[in-house]
Design an enzyme around this catalytic site. Structure first.
Site, PDB file in Angstrom:
ATOM      1  N   ARG A 118      18.754  -6.942   9.442  1.00 40.07           N
ATOM      2  CA  ARG A 118      19.014  -7.313   8.049  1.00 40.07           C
ATOM      3  C   ARG A 118      20.496  -7.606   7.826  1.00 40.07           C
ATOM      4  O   ARG A 118      20.862  -8.308   6.896  1.00 40.07           O
ATOM      5  CB  ARG A 118      18.591  -6.170   7.120  1.00 40.07           C
ATOM      6  CG  ARG A 118      17.122  -5.810   7.193  1.00 40.07           C
ATOM      7  CD  ARG A 118      16.808  -4.677   6.233  1.00 40.07           C
ATOM      8  NE  ARG A 118      15.398  -4.275   6.317  1.00 40.07           N
ATOM      9  CZ  ARG A 118      14.806  -3.489   5.424  1.00 40.07           C
ATOM     10  NH1 ARG A 118      15.492  -3.034   4.394  1.00 40.07           N
ATOM     11  NH2 ARG A 118      13.549  -3.155   5.541  1.00 40.07           N
ATOM     12  N   GLU A 147       9.334 -12.477   2.363  1.00 40.27           N
ATOM     13  CA  GLU A 147       9.839 -11.797   1.155  1.00 40.27           C
ATOM     14  C   GLU A 147      11.335 -11.991   1.002  1.00 40.27           C
ATOM     15  O   GLU A 147      12.052 -12.180   2.000  1.00 40.27           O
ATOM     16  CB  GLU A 147       9.546 -10.288   1.261  1.00 40.27           C
ATOM     17  CG  GLU A 147       9.866  -9.513  -0.004  1.00 40.27           C
ATOM     18  CD  GLU A 147       9.828  -7.993   0.166  1.00 40.27           C
ATOM     19  OE1 GLU A 147      10.118  -7.507   1.271  1.00 40.27           O
ATOM     20  OE2 GLU A 147       9.515  -7.312  -0.830  1.00 40.27           O
TER      21      GLU A 147
HETATM   22  C1  LIG Z   1      12.495  -1.585  -0.299  1.00 41.10           C
HETATM   23  C2  LIG Z   1      11.457  -0.955   0.573  1.00 41.10           C
HETATM   24  C3  LIG Z   1      11.678   0.525   0.754  1.00 41.10           C
HETATM   25  C4  LIG Z   1      10.411   1.124   1.312  1.00 41.10           C
HETATM   26  O1  LIG Z   1      10.098   0.605   2.584  1.00 41.10           O
HETATM   27  C5  LIG Z   1       9.544   1.644   3.363  1.00 41.10           C
HETATM   28  N1  LIG Z   1       9.786   1.333   4.764  1.00 41.10           N
HETATM   29  C6  LIG Z   1      10.952   0.912   5.267  1.00 41.10           C
HETATM   30  N2  LIG Z   1      10.829   0.734   6.598  1.00 41.10           N
HETATM   31  C7  LIG Z   1       9.559   1.046   6.916  1.00 41.10           C
HETATM   32  C8  LIG Z   1       8.812   1.074   8.126  1.00 41.10           C
HETATM   33  N3  LIG Z   1       9.386   0.730   9.301  1.00 41.10           N
HETATM   34  N4  LIG Z   1       7.513   1.456   8.101  1.00 41.10           N
HETATM   35  C9  LIG Z   1       6.947   1.798   6.912  1.00 41.10           C
HETATM   36  N5  LIG Z   1       7.589   1.812   5.735  1.00 41.10           N
HETATM   37  C10 LIG Z   1       8.883   1.437   5.743  1.00 41.10           C
HETATM   38  C11 LIG Z   1      10.262   2.890   2.904  1.00 41.10           C
HETATM   39  O2  LIG Z   1       9.494   3.995   3.082  1.00 41.10           O
HETATM   40  C12 LIG Z   1      10.490   2.609   1.448  1.00 41.10           C
HETATM   41  O3  LIG Z   1       9.414   3.137   0.715  1.00 41.10           O
END
Ligand SMILES: CCC[C@H]1O[C@@H](n2cnc3c(N)ncnc32)[C@H](O)[C@@H]1O
Length: 482
Positions: free
Chosen positions: A100, A171
């Site tokens: 990112r 996205e």
């Molecule tokens: C803006 C997004 C934040 C959310 O994005 C989730 N999140 C981030 N990285 C992963 C991943 N590798 N696998 C599953 N969920 C993921 C986090 O928990 C948070 O809620």
């Protein structure tokens, strides 16, 4: 080149594309014509926008997790588990934090360390390092459409490899992946970077390949007034449409008051369609996404399922086209595949039970939706005025003037004057409108709602309410009572 909300001409685009594809070795494998043919070979049922359109027409809410791990073989196993055991209708590939930030060397090290240790040393899937061929191995191994989810201010190379790699949805946006995520990234730059992304999507559209685009709705995910997230979503939609994007999903992060959350989805859909029509983009398909609770989560998994189910119910009653699902490991970090699948199954259970019910057209939702529409129009009219009719120029000027102002955002380009607080029913109201260009009656509406809470709590309307609301979640509440 100067910032303008104008379709990028081919010469300019191809010149920039040369630099973009040269910025990491895997860029050289991207060949547009070949990628168009590959995209056209993807079966109909795996085209993201098609599945969304079908669900929207049937009034169904699809479920989609976030998920991403370092090793692509593990990533395939994870995504297959989520569609088989979790029942995911749509799949993600959440990109790691190094990618990112365009720090591909560190992502490379993360892959190596993951191979050595046998566990994921990255918090997502490093698409750029793997490149087109391995991405195709991933997307071809799955039954459902796959979307790239990330948070990248400069996502130009990531877009190129993602689409060439068989992802059919992408996205992000120049505001939504900058202001809530970065401190110093120039907004002017990220709007232009995302015009590149959207122009590339537009070129695929013109070649007969439809790629769904999804501005990031929740922003900082903390007490975001619906009018602010809607204003950003509409701006990113219009900027994308100018570059030729034809399939857009606009999003919103759950705030907690069911009436307001349902109204937020209703008004977002209405605003996006009306602004697209007003500015002459008649052929853009619009769907909506509701993000389950983006605030702090309880560690206790049973309580976490309560939060997940509450967001599922709201998404279903709002008739959102899709819902982004949380997991019972949210408080801990990257979830196991089992936890992720469990979050999906809990969500699907609630969505299915509520599929024949809707709150979209009840009077209190209509009233709340009208307020959000009026507030958002106040903001957007001022953005266009500041830009003397140019939306991109107006957006930069609006952030400078505090007309666009995202609460709790880290960016130095954000005024940070707007202060939200919950009213007596937990709806997000505005305690300090900062430089939001609201009419007096709208300001009075918010003041009155907060005074109702003040009378109930026997304390003055104050910043303390904001602090209490932020901490309330950790105590299992919505409104931070004294
Ligand atoms: C803006 C997004 C934040 C959310 O994005 C989730 N999140 C981030 N990285 C992963 C991943 N590798 N696998 C599953 N969920 C993921 C986090 O928990 C948070 O809620």
């Amino acid at each position: 080149m100067e910032l303008r909300n104008k379709r990028i001409d081919n010469d300019t685009f191809y010149k920039e594309r040369k630099e973009v594809l040269a910025s990491w070795p895997t860029g050289k494998d991207v060949n547009f014509e070949e990628a168009v043919e590959f995209q056209k070979s993807i079966p109909e049922e795996k085209i993201f926008g098609r599945k969304l359109a079908q669900a929207d027409a049937e009034g169904r809410t699809l479920i989609q997790p976030r998920a991403g791990v370092a090793l692509y073989t593990e990533h395939i196993r994870l995504l297959q588990f989520l569609e088989e055991e979790g029942g995911a209708d749509l799949l993600p590939s959440t990109v790691d934090s190094y990618t990112r930030l365009n720090r591909y060397h560190e992502a490379e090290n993360g892959i190596i360390k993951s191979k050595e240790s046998g566990r994921s040393m990255l918090n997502g899937f490093p698409i750029v390092n793997y490149g087109t061929k391995i991405c195709r191995t991933v997307t071809s191994a799955l039954k459902n459409p796959v979307q790239v989810r990330h948070g990248t201010p400069d996502a130009r190379l990531l877009t190129e490899i993602s689409i060439a790699g068989g992802f059919t949805s992408y996205e992000g946006g120049g505001i939504s992946y900058n202001i809530p995520y970065s401190k110093n990234f120039s907004l002017e730059k990220t709007i232009m970077y995302w015009q590149y992304t959207d122009r590339l999507v537009g070129m695929y559209e013109e070649a007969g390949v439809s790629i769904n685009r999804e501005p990031f709705g929740p922003l900082t995910g903390t007490l975001i007034p619906p009018c602010i997230s809607s204003a950003v979503a509409v701006i990113e939609t219009l900027l994308a449409a100018e570059q030729g994007v034809k399939d857009i999903t606009v999003g919103y992060g759950q705030c907690g008051n069911v009436i307001q959350d349902v109204a937020a989805i209703r008004s977002l859909r209405e605003l996006t369609n009306s602004y697209l029509k007003e500015y002459g983009y008649d052929d853009v398909r619009v769907t909506t996404v509701f993000h389950q609770w983006m605030g702090g989560f309880p560690q206790d998994e049973a309580k976490a399922f309560g939060v997940i189910s509450w967001g599922s119910a709201t998404a279903a009653l709002a008739k959102a086209t899709k819902v982004i699902v949380k997991t019972p490991h949210e408080a801990m970090g990257v979830p196991t595949k089992e936890a992720n699948a469990a979050g999906l199954r809990a969500t699907k259970q609630v969505i299915s039970m509520l599929r024949d019910q809707s709150l979209v057209d009840i009077p209190v939702v209509e009233q709340e939706s009208d307020i959000i529409v009026r507030e958002t129009k106040c903001i957007l009219d001022k953005v266009f005025e500041l830009g003397k009719g140019d939306l991109a120029v107006g957006t930069v000027a609006a952030f400078e003037a505090g007309v666009l102002d995202i609460p709790f955002a880290p960016s130095r380009y954000n005024a940070g004057k707007v202060l939200p607080a919950r009213d007596d029913n937990g709806a997000v109201r505005i305690l300090d409108t900062g430089h939001l260009p609201f009419t007096e009656d709208l300001k009075a509406f918010h003041r009155e709602k907060l005074e109702e809470r003040s009378r109930f709590e026997h304390r003055p309307v104050s910043f303390q309410m904001v602090i209490d609301d932020v901490y309330a979640i950790g105590k299992g509440f919505l409104v931070g009572r004294p």
